[in-house]
Enzyme design. Structure first.
Site, mmCIF file in Angstrom:
data_model
loop_
_atom_site.group_PDB
_atom_site.id
_atom_site.type_symbol
_atom_site.label_atom_id
_atom_site.label_comp_id
_atom_site.label_asym_id
_atom_site.label_seq_id
_atom_site.Cartn_x
_atom_site.Cartn_y
_atom_site.Cartn_z
ATOM 1 C CE LYS A 94 -2.426 1.651 3.700
ATOM 2 N NZ LYS A 94 -2.506 3.121 3.824
ATOM 3 C CG ASP A 150 -12.007 17.287 -6.782
ATOM 4 O OD1 ASP A 150 -12.908 18.058 -7.177
ATOM 5 O OD2 ASP A 150 -10.849 17.663 -6.553
ATOM 6 C CE LYS A 184 -8.275 6.696 3.801
ATOM 7 N NZ LYS A 184 -6.856 6.297 3.799
ATOM 8 N NE ARG A 188 1.598 1.731 13.321
ATOM 9 C CZ ARG A 188 0.710 2.449 13.993
ATOM 10 N NH1 ARG A 188 1.120 3.316 14.896
ATOM 11 N NH2 ARG A 188 -0.581 2.296 13.765
ATOM 12 C CB THR A 215 -11.541 4.054 11.890
ATOM 13 O OG1 THR A 215 -10.277 4.338 11.306
ATOM 14 C CG2 THR A 215 -12.169 2.884 11.180
ATOM 15 C CG ASP A 251 -5.232 4.391 1.434
ATOM 16 O OD1 ASP A 251 -6.371 4.726 1.069
ATOM 17 O OD2 ASP A 251 -4.910 4.266 2.634
HETATM 18 O O1 C5P Z 1 0.843 0.286 11.128
HETATM 19 P P1 C5P Z 1 -0.580 -0.155 10.945
HETATM 20 O O2 C5P Z 1 -0.711 -1.659 10.773
HETATM 21 O O3 C5P Z 1 -1.500 0.401 12.010
HETATM 22 O O4 C5P Z 1 -0.989 0.493 9.539
HETATM 23 C C1 C5P Z 1 -2.284 0.412 9.052
HETATM 24 C C2 C5P Z 1 -2.385 1.139 7.749
HETATM 25 O O5 C5P Z 1 -3.763 1.179 7.376
HETATM 26 C C3 C5P Z 1 -1.915 2.583 7.777
HETATM 27 O O6 C5P Z 1 -1.365 2.886 6.494
HETATM 28 C C4 C5P Z 1 -3.175 3.368 8.030
HETATM 29 O O7 C5P Z 1 -3.130 4.652 7.469
HETATM 30 C C5 C5P Z 1 -4.216 2.527 7.285
HETATM 31 N N1 C5P Z 1 -5.582 2.697 7.773
HETATM 32 C C6 C5P Z 1 -5.951 2.458 9.085
HETATM 33 N N2 C5P Z 1 -7.239 2.648 9.482
HETATM 34 C C7 C5P Z 1 -8.150 3.070 8.622
HETATM 35 C C8 C5P Z 1 -7.805 3.316 7.294
HETATM 36 C C9 C5P Z 1 -6.500 3.121 6.902
HETATM 37 O O8 C5P Z 1 -5.122 2.055 9.897
HETATM 38 N N3 C5P Z 1 -9.385 3.207 9.023
#
Ligand code: C5P
Length: 234
Positions: A31, A63, A60, A209, A118, A58
């Site tokens: 991503k 427009d 988003k 992460r 979220t 991603d």
């Molecule tokens: O590091 P982590 O596993 O938390 O990363 C989750 C990824 O998913 C990040 O790129 C974050 O921006 C994305 N994301 C999220 N929650 C959402 C939408 C996207 O954690 N509701």
């Protein structure tokens, strides 16, 4: 079988390429979000595609329909495999995105709609004029997006089970907030294990992460993939 997507939440192309190398051949989907795309531009998409990987772009998009249509065409030409738009852009915008994607035929990017961020709670929705609860708004936005031509949705692990039951088969359900048992939760609030997310109906898990920050990213990815496979074959 659900697919694992690793979120390349890194500041530049060099770091992205290093992470992909460290993670190795088991992961074939990455991503690219706003941080990396704005810093490194379309070249980073070409670089990841050039390594034989699929790309979830991603960005988003939100427009007027014509602008989104043209942005989807640019993303399709770059080779994006998944692309996000905001469902609040409305049915004409979603339809314009889906139609622009369809022009790429078999290699068309799949359009994913974001329902409700979220980070928003009921009070935040009220502030922007939405009286529905977040749960009701997710349901309404999901059905609007899919009926307007979106291929799938980004949804939290808490929402995925209900959405999987209510939407037509084949709808993509892409779930962030995934944490293997024992992993640091970080700032995520609504989490699920990889196994639970797959059992609930997620078609793609987005993990950042727990893999990027692991001492051995390849081993961390392999463990998540093993848990996904076990859940998918139950
Ligand atoms: O590091 P982590 O596993 O938390 O990363 C989750 C990824 O998913 C990040 O790129 C974050 O921006 C994305 N994301 C999220 N929650 C959402 C939408 C996207 O954690 N509701």
């Amino acid at each position: 079988m659900a697919e694992l997507i690793v979120a390349l939440d890194v500041p530049g192309r060099k770091e992205a390429e290093e992470k992909i190398k460290a993670i190795g051949p088991d992961v074939s989907f990455y991503k690219i979000g706003l941080e990396l795309f704005i810093a490194a531009g379309p070249d980073v998409v070409r670089a990841v595609k050039g390594l034989g990987k699929k790309v979830f772009l991603d960005l988003k998009l939100h427009d007027i329909p014509r602008t989104v249509e043209r942005a989807v065409k640019s993303a399709g030409a770059l080779g994006a495999d998944l692309l996000t738009i905001h469902s609040v852009g409305g049915p004409a915008m979603i339809k314009a995105a889906a139609e622009a994607a369809a022009e790429f035929g078999a290699s068309a990017p799949k359009i994913l709609a974001v329902t409700v961020l979220t980070s928003l709670d009921a009070a935040d929705l009220k502030d922007v004029g939405i009286a529905r609860s977040p749960e009701d708004q997710v349901r309404a936005a999901a059905s609007l997006a899919v009926s307007s031509g979106a291929d799938g949705l980004v949804c939290s692990p808490r929402e995925v089970g209900a959405l999987a039951k209510n939407l037509r088969r084949g709808t993509l359900l892409v779930t962030p907030g995934v944490r293997p048992a024992g992993a640091a939760v970080g700032d995520q609030k609504r989490i699920a294990t990889p196994g639970d997310a797959v059992r609930d109906g997620s078609t793609h898990l987005v993990v950042g992460r727990p893999i990027l920050a692991a001492p051995d990213p390849a081993a961390a990815a392999a463990a998540i993939l093993a848990e996904m496979r076990a859940a998918g074959t139950l």
